[in-house]
Motif scaffolding. Structure first.
Motif, mmCIF file in Angstrom:
data_model
loop_
_atom_site.group_PDB
_atom_site.id
_atom_site.type_symbol
_atom_site.label_atom_id
_atom_site.label_comp_id
_atom_site.label_asym_id
_atom_site.label_seq_id
_atom_site.Cartn_x
_atom_site.Cartn_y
_atom_site.Cartn_z
ATOM 1 N N ARG A 192 0.822 -1.206 0.000
ATOM 2 C CA ARG A 192 0.000 0.000 0.000
ATOM 3 C C ARG A 192 0.858 1.258 0.000
ATOM 4 O O ARG A 192 1.845 1.351 0.730
ATOM 5 N N LEU A 193 0.467 2.240 -0.815
ATOM 6 C CA LEU A 193 1.153 3.526 -0.833
ATOM 7 C C LEU A 193 0.741 4.315 0.405
ATOM 8 O O LEU A 193 -0.450 4.453 0.709
ATOM 9 N N ILE A 194 1.721 4.854 1.100
ATOM 10 C CA ILE A 194 1.475 5.568 2.353
ATOM 11 C C ILE A 194 1.573 7.078 2.159
ATOM 12 O O ILE A 194 0.717 7.847 2.608
ATOM 13 N N SER A 195 2.649 7.521 1.473
ATOM 14 C CA SER A 195 2.875 8.952 1.326
ATOM 15 C C SER A 195 3.825 9.211 0.158
ATOM 16 O O SER A 195 4.549 8.302 -0.285
ATOM 17 N N VAL A 196 3.817 10.435 -0.334
ATOM 18 C CA VAL A 196 4.708 10.850 -1.419
ATOM 19 C C VAL A 196 5.346 12.175 -1.030
ATOM 20 O O VAL A 196 4.672 13.054 -0.477
ATOM 21 N N TYR A 197 6.639 12.304 -1.313
ATOM 22 C CA TYR A 197 7.332 13.578 -1.102
ATOM 23 C C TYR A 197 8.162 13.867 -2.341
ATOM 24 O O TYR A 197 9.101 13.130 -2.663
ATOM 25 N N VAL A 245 4.750 18.031 -9.316
ATOM 26 C CA VAL A 245 3.320 17.932 -9.015
ATOM 27 C C VAL A 245 2.680 16.829 -9.858
ATOM 28 O O VAL A 245 1.872 16.029 -9.372
ATOM 29 N N ASP A 246 3.063 16.767 -11.126
ATOM 30 C CA ASP A 246 2.513 15.744 -12.018
ATOM 31 C C ASP A 246 2.879 14.339 -11.553
ATOM 32 O O ASP A 246 2.058 13.417 -11.622
ATOM 33 N N LYS A 247 4.087 14.181 -11.043
ATOM 34 C CA LYS A 247 4.490 12.858 -10.561
ATOM 35 C C LYS A 247 3.757 12.481 -9.274
ATOM 36 O O LYS A 247 3.527 11.295 -9.027
ATOM 37 N N VAL A 248 3.377 13.469 -8.477
ATOM 38 C CA VAL A 248 2.512 13.184 -7.323
ATOM 39 C C VAL A 248 1.194 12.597 -7.815
ATOM 40 O O VAL A 248 0.717 11.565 -7.321
ATOM 41 N N GLY A 249 0.594 13.270 -8.808
ATOM 42 C CA GLY A 249 -0.647 12.738 -9.371
ATOM 43 C C GLY A 249 -0.458 11.360 -9.954
ATOM 44 O O GLY A 249 -1.310 10.469 -9.773
#
Length: 428
Positions: A192-197, A245-249
Motif C-alpha cells: 500500500r502507498l502511504i505517502s509521497v514527497y 506535481v505531475d508525478k505526485v498525481g
C-alpha cells in the motif's frame, strides 16, 4: 483584470466547432513516406528543443512554418534546425512575428503544431489549433488559471470529435526509469502507498534583474521576461515544479485529491516581478494518504529533483538519468532501474517518437483531460499558498480565476499586479 472576451467558454462556440465534424485524417496515416508538415509556435529554448525532437522522431516530418512574438526567436529557430537539411522548408513568407503569429502558423498549411509559448497563451492557442483541425503537441503547463483549464477541457472535447491528437509535454511520463519504477508501485510490489514527497529545489530561473527600460511597453517587457509574471508563467510551482506535481498525481494513479494546505513566499526576491520563489504544499488524498511538494529557487543552497514514494514494503526513489531505485526500510537498495540496450533515454524524444508513430499508425492520442487536470493540481497548490487557506478540490473547480488576457497588443499598457498576500488573496 477581467475582460468579457477572454477565453469565455461559450456553448455556441463549442457547438459550432463540433458541428464542423471530423476532418480527414492526416494523409501521413495512410503511408510511411507521406510528409507531416509541422508549425512551431514559440521559439524559446523549449520550442527549439521540441522542434528538434519532432524532426528527429520521423524523417518525413517537415518544418513548414515558424512563429514567435519576436523576430529574434524566429531566426534562432531557423538556425537551430539548419542541420536537418531538407526537412526544414520554412519559406520567408512562412516566418511570422508578433502576438498573432500563432494564427498565421496554424493557417499556413500545417498538419500539426507545437505549442511552446509561455503558458498564459496555451488555452487560446490550443483552441485555435483544434478549431482549425490541427494535431497538437502542447508543452506543459496547460494554463495559468482555472478559466484556462476549463478552456483546455472544452478544446479537448472538440479535438475528440475531430479525431485530433493532443500530446502533452509532461516529460517524466516518458522517462524509461520513471515508467518502470511507477509500474512497480502501481503493480503492488511495494504494498500500500502511504505517502509521497517530491522536491524541485533549484537555482532561480530567468531572474528579472533591472527594471523595465524607459520607453519599453509593458507587454513587451513582460514577454521578454515572461517567467517572472504570473499571467504569463503562473509562478514556479506551476511552470517548472509542475513536473514534480505531475508525478505526485501519477503516483496516486491520477485520482482526485480531497484538499490542500500550502505556504510560500518571496524570501529572496526583491524585484518588480509578482511570483513567489518557494512553495511547500501538502495534498490530502482519500484513505488518509498525504503527498508533499517542496519547491524553491534559492542561490547557494542544496538542489535536488527527487520523488520519494513511501509504501509498506519500501520507498521508490525517482531521480531520472538512470538513477531511479527502490530501498527497504533501512535504506538499502533492493532494486534499481537498468537501461535496456538501445532504449531511448531522453524523455522529450520518447514523447515525440510515440506521438508521430501513433499518427503514422492512425492512432489518436488525446491526453487533454489528463494534462488539464495535472496543471489544475499545481494551480490548486499555488492558490492554497497564495490565500493561506485550506482548499477543497471540489470547491476549487467552481472557481473561474482569469489572469491571462487574450486581446493584448505588444504596446498595450498592462501594469504588473502585486504579489499575492496570504490572508488577503481571495480564491475566486
Amino acid at each position: 483584470m477581467n475582460s468579457p472576451n477572454r477565453r469565455q467558454l461559450l456553448k455556441s462556440g463549442a457547438v459550432a466547432s463540433l458541428a464542423l465534424g471530423a476532418p480527414s485524417v492526416l494523409k501521413a496515416q495512410g503511408g510511411a513516406n507521406d510528409p507531416i508538415k509541422i508549425g512551431l509556435i514559440g521559439c524559446g529554448g523549449r520550442g527549439n528543443g521540441a522542434v528538434t525532437q519532432a524532426l528527429t522522431a520521423d524523417p518525413n516530418v517537415i518544418l513548414w512554418s515558424v512563429g514567435d512574438a519576436f523576430g529574434s526567436g524566429v531566426e534562432n529557430a531557423i538556425r537551430a534546425t539548419e542541420r536537418f537539411g531538407k526537412q526544414v522548408q520554412v519559406a520567408p513568407e512562412r516566418r511570422f512575428v508578433g502576438l498573432d503569429a500563432y494564427q498565421n502558423v496554424i493557417d499556413s498549411g500545417v498538419d500539426l503544431v507545437l505549442l511552446t509559448t509561455p503558458p498564459g497563451f496555451r488555452p487560446q492557442h490550443l483552441r485555435a489549433a483544434v478549431d482549425a483541425g490541427k494535431h497538437v503537441f502542447a508543452e506543459k503547463p496547460m494554463a495559468v488559471d482555472m478559466a484556462g483549464i476549463k478552456s483546455v477541457l472544452e478544446s479537448t472535447k472538440i479535438a475528440k470529435a475531430k479525431n485530433l491528437t493532443i500530446q502533452h509535454g509532461y516529460c517524466w511520463r516518458f522517462e524509461p526509469g520513471a515508467r518502470e519504477t511507477f509500474g512497480k508501485v502501481h503493480g503492488g510490489e511495494l504494498g500500500r502507498l502511504i505517502s509521497v514527497y517530491g522536491t524541485y529545489l533549484a537555482n532561480p530561473v530567468k531572474p528579472l534583474g533591472a527594471g523595465q527600460p524607459e520607453g519599453m511597453p509593458d507587454v513587451e517587457w513582460q514577454l521578454r521576461n515572461w517567467f517572472n509574471f504570473e499571467w504569463l508563467a503562473s509562478g514556479p510551482l506551476v511552470e517548472q515544479c509542475i513536473h514534480t506535481v505531475d508525478k505526485v498525481g501519477w503516483a496516486l494513479n491520477d485520482i482526485d485529491p480531497v484538499a490542500v494546505v500550502a505556504s510560500g513566499g518571496r524570501a529572496l526576491k526583491d524585484d518588480d516581478s509578482n511570483i513567489y520563489d518557494h512553495y511547500n504544499v501538502a495534498y490530502e488524498y482519500p484513505n488518509g494518504v498525504m503527498a508533499f511538494v517542496g519547491q524553491r529557487h534559492f542561490i547557494s543552497c542544496h538542489n535536488e529533483v527527487r520523488d520519494r514514494i513511501m509504501c509498506e514494503k519500501g520507498t521508490a526513489h525517482v531521480t531520472g538519468f538512470g538513477g531511479s531505485h527502490i530501498a527497504d526500510a533501512t535504506g538499502k537498495r533492493i532494486w534499481r532501474y537498468r537501461k535496456a540496450a538501445g532504449e531511448e533515454q531522453n524523455p522529450y524524444q520518447v514523447c515525440h517518437n510515440e506521438m508521430f508513430a501513433a499518427i503514422r499508425a492512425g492512432h489518436i492520442i488525446n491526453s487533454g483531460e489528463y494534462m488539464a487536470k495535472s496543471t489544475a493540481l499545481g494551480l490548486f497548490g499555488r492558490e492554497a499558498a497564495h490565500s493561506g487557506q485550506r482548499l477543497k478540490w471540489t470547491d476549487f473547480w467552481e472557481t473561474a480565476q482569469d489572469l491571462a488576457p487574450d486581446d493584448l497588443k505588444m504596446d498595450s499598457e498592462f501594469p504588473v499586479a502585486p504579489p499575492a498576500i496570504p490572508g488577503k488573496h481571495k480564491v475566486s
